[in-house]
Motif scaffolding. Structure first.
Motif, PDB file in Angstrom:
ATOM      1  N   UNK A 114       0.572  11.678   1.638  1.00  0.00           N
ATOM      2  CA  UNK A 114       0.630  10.232   1.912  1.00  0.00           C
ATOM      3  C   UNK A 114      -0.735   9.639   2.251  1.00  0.00           C
ATOM      4  N   UNK A 115      -1.574  10.412   2.955  1.00  0.00           N
ATOM      5  CA  UNK A 115      -2.910   9.899   3.312  1.00  0.00           C
ATOM      6  C   UNK A 115      -3.742   9.687   2.042  1.00  0.00           C
ATOM      7  N   UNK A 127      -5.801   1.349  -5.738  1.00  0.00           N
ATOM      8  CA  UNK A 127      -4.549   0.978  -6.407  1.00  0.00           C
ATOM      9  C   UNK A 127      -4.837   0.466  -7.801  1.00  0.00           C
ATOM     10  N   UNK A 185       0.859  -1.196   0.000  1.00  0.00           N
ATOM     11  CA  UNK A 185       0.000   0.000   0.000  1.00  0.00           C
ATOM     12  C   UNK A 185       0.892   1.243   0.000  1.00  0.00           C
ATOM     13  N   UNK A 186       0.627   2.209  -0.908  1.00  0.00           N
ATOM     14  CA  UNK A 186       1.460   3.428  -0.920  1.00  0.00           C
ATOM     15  C   UNK A 186       1.447   4.118   0.453  1.00  0.00           C
ATOM     16  N   UNK A 187       2.630   4.386   0.963  1.00  0.00           N
ATOM     17  CA  UNK A 187       2.827   5.059   2.259  1.00  0.00           C
ATOM     18  C   UNK A 187       2.249   4.270   3.441  1.00  0.00           C
ATOM     19  N   UNK A 188       1.949   2.995   3.201  1.00  0.00           N
ATOM     20  CA  UNK A 188       1.451   2.171   4.300  1.00  0.00           C
ATOM     21  C   UNK A 188       2.484   2.049   5.406  1.00  0.00           C
ATOM     22  N   UNK A 191      -2.545   9.142  -1.007  1.00  0.00           N
ATOM     23  CA  UNK A 191      -2.008   7.987  -1.739  1.00  0.00           C
ATOM     24  C   UNK A 191      -2.386   6.676  -1.064  1.00  0.00           C
ATOM     25  N   UNK A 192      -2.394   6.704   0.296  1.00  0.00           N
ATOM     26  CA  UNK A 192      -2.736   5.513   1.083  1.00  0.00           C
ATOM     27  C   UNK A 192      -4.169   5.067   0.777  1.00  0.00           C
TER      28      UNK A 192
END
Lengths: 366, 144
Positions: free
Chosen positions: B33-34, B41, A80-83, B36-37
């Motif tokens: 980041x939030x 996907x 997950x991006x920035x997970x 993108x999170x």
């Protein structure tokens, strides 16, 4: 007329917002000699807010199922991006919160700010501290790693030493004989819903007590005078003090930034400082990893249980110590707050810190 | 207003602008980041082509499957002739059902009707069903 003024006027007519802001910000005066230790409450509120936000974000991808929990956490970390950022902020943030809580409690103890009329402020704060530790414990199991599984097994085994009802308590905590699906289910429910609700309530009570009683004066300096005995309620005012906003709010902001900077350094450069290698293996109920240790803030309790020949004695001593600490304002009723005038208390304070650190280091090395 | 208070006001405005700018940058850095999170996907839906066995689609019948994360349907209207559509009704997004006896699709939400070619026969759907490319390879049907 500016948009801001129009908006504030609109709210002021309906809610009397200017009066509210004056009372709680610009005309809310704090002791002139207030020091930096008083900012830790604001730091903790910020860190708890961060835990709340990152916790909700983690819930988007976390699966509370023994078959999928570990994989879901690995996916958060690696796919997950920035997970990795969200999870490390949550995991490292919890450790930083315990540090800030300990500092907050120690500063209150040192300045004897727990004394009358602030017994309830201390008691609610002490409950918040303990609830935070339970939140840490329940959150520890959720990644379903070897570390999670066996640390929870050891922690939930401890009450088994209590005569007659010990085994029933262990079964109740785990939801069965061993740590398993039922344990994950109840720890998950407690961690994400049950405990945060109680926690929010306690924080509300704590802040109400702080605001209602007024900020205590730091018991230092030649002009410090003891407080007169109180027989009726009286909010502690500080005429000639400094306004909360902007003067002290800036100091609050600076210390909050310092803690966030420490958090950022740990997350980016030492994310595994608090995470041993066994946290990277999925839970295996048939293989106990060697040298399994609890988190650093539970090491004192872990070592206490090991030192005494009977676990029951160890548990009893822990219970007595925690009860004494919780009831301290009701036991220590002398009105004197200046540390220099309380040598016995000061010796106990220093010895207590040394014992906590010493026993924890012993537990880590044993 | 004298020169001193003018200077003070200008310094104050500059400071406020700088602080607002820094605050905006930091807020952006925290929110990116939030975002993108939470953003869906692409990887999960990137399966370009779906392969189905011819046996899965009876003559005059339909087979529903997952295509790039959304329901789709493939029909065999004549022997060896396959067509595929998105199974999402163009009205309000419900999933259509195949009515073999009438050789048409029915949307159970608001009774929209589509022909075996995906054209609107009746009801509220504003557009025909989205058609999907179909090719054949050996005994496989390739959609997409």
């Amino acid at each position: 007329m500016s948009l801001r003024k129009t908006l504030v006027d609109w709210l002021d007519i309906r809610l009397g917002i200017r009066d509210l802001l004056e009372q709680n910000l610009t005309n809310y005066l704090l002791p002139r000699k207030i020091n930096i230790w008083y900012t830790l409450g604001a730091v903790l509120l910020t860190l708890f807010g961060l835990q709340f936000v990152t916790g909700i974000l983690l819930l988007v991808y976390y699966v509370p199922d023994t078959e999928q929990a570990f994989a879901s956490v690995q996916a958060i970390m690696n796919e997950v991006p920035y997970g990795w950022l969200i999870r490390n902020l949550h995991a490292v943030g919890s450790n930083l919160i315990v540090v800030a809580l300990l500092l907050h409690m120690l500063s209150v103890l040192f300045m004897n700010a727990y004394k009358k009329p602030r017994e309830l402020t201390w008691l609610s704060g002490f409950l918040i501290f303990n609830l935070t530790l339970v939140l840490c414990l329940t959150g520890y199991l959720l990644p379903w790693s070897q570390l999670s599984f066996w640390a929870t097994t050891v922690a939930t085994e401890a009450p088994g030493a209590i005569p007659v009802i010990g085994d029933d308590i262990v079964r109740f905590l785990r939801g069965g004989a061993m740590v398993g699906d039922a344990t994950l289910g109840r720890f998950f429910a407690l961690h994400v819903m049950g405990l945060p609700l109680v926690f929010g309530l306690l924080v509300g009570v704590h802040l109400f007590c702080v605001r209602r009683a007024g900020i205590s004066r730091p018991p230092f300096g030649e002009d410090y005078q003891g407080e007169p005995p109180r027989y009726t309620f009286e909010h502690e005012h500080h005429p000639g003090g400094i306004p909360f906003f902007p003067n002290y709010a800036v100091k609050d902001g600076a210390v909050i930034c310092f803690f966030l900077a420490v958090l950022a350094v740990l997350v980016f450069f030492a994310p595994n400082l608090f995470i041993p290698p066994s946290a990277f293996e999925p839970a295996d109920p048939f293989v106990t990893p060697p040298r399994i240790k609890p988190e650093w803030y539970f090491l004192w309790a872990y070592q206490t249980l090991k030192v005494f020949p009977s676990e029951l004695i160890g548990l009893g001593i822990q219970g007595v110590l925690m009860t004494l600490l919780a009831l301290l304002p009701f036991l220590d009723r002398s009105p004197e707050r200046r540390p220099a005038k309380r040598p016995l208390f000061l010796v106990c304070f220093v010895l207590g810190i040394l014992a906590f650190v010493g026993i924890s280091v012993w537990g880590h090395l044993s | 207003m004298d020169t001193g208070s003018k200077d003070f006001a200008r310094r104050r405005a500059l400071l406020a602008t700088l602080l607002a700018g820094i605050g905006a940058v930091l807020t952006g850095a925290a929110l990116y980041p939030v975002w993108r999170f939470l953003a869906p996907r692409k990887g999960a839906e990137a399966q370009d082509q779906v392969a189905l066995s011819r046996d899965q689609v009876p003559l005059g019948g339909a087979h529903f499957f997952n295509f790039r994360g959304r329901p789709a349907v493939v029909l065999q209207t004549r022997a060896g002739h396959f067509t595929a559509f998105s199974a999402v009704c163009t009205h309000l997004g419900c999933v259509i059902q195949w009515q073999a006896a009438e050789q048409r699709f029915l949307c159970p939400c608001h009774a929209g009707l589509f022909s075996a070619e995906g054209a609107v026969l009746g009801g509220p759907p504003p557009r025909p069903l989205e058609s999907l490319a179909v090719s054949l390879r050996d005994d496989q049907i390739l959609v997409g």
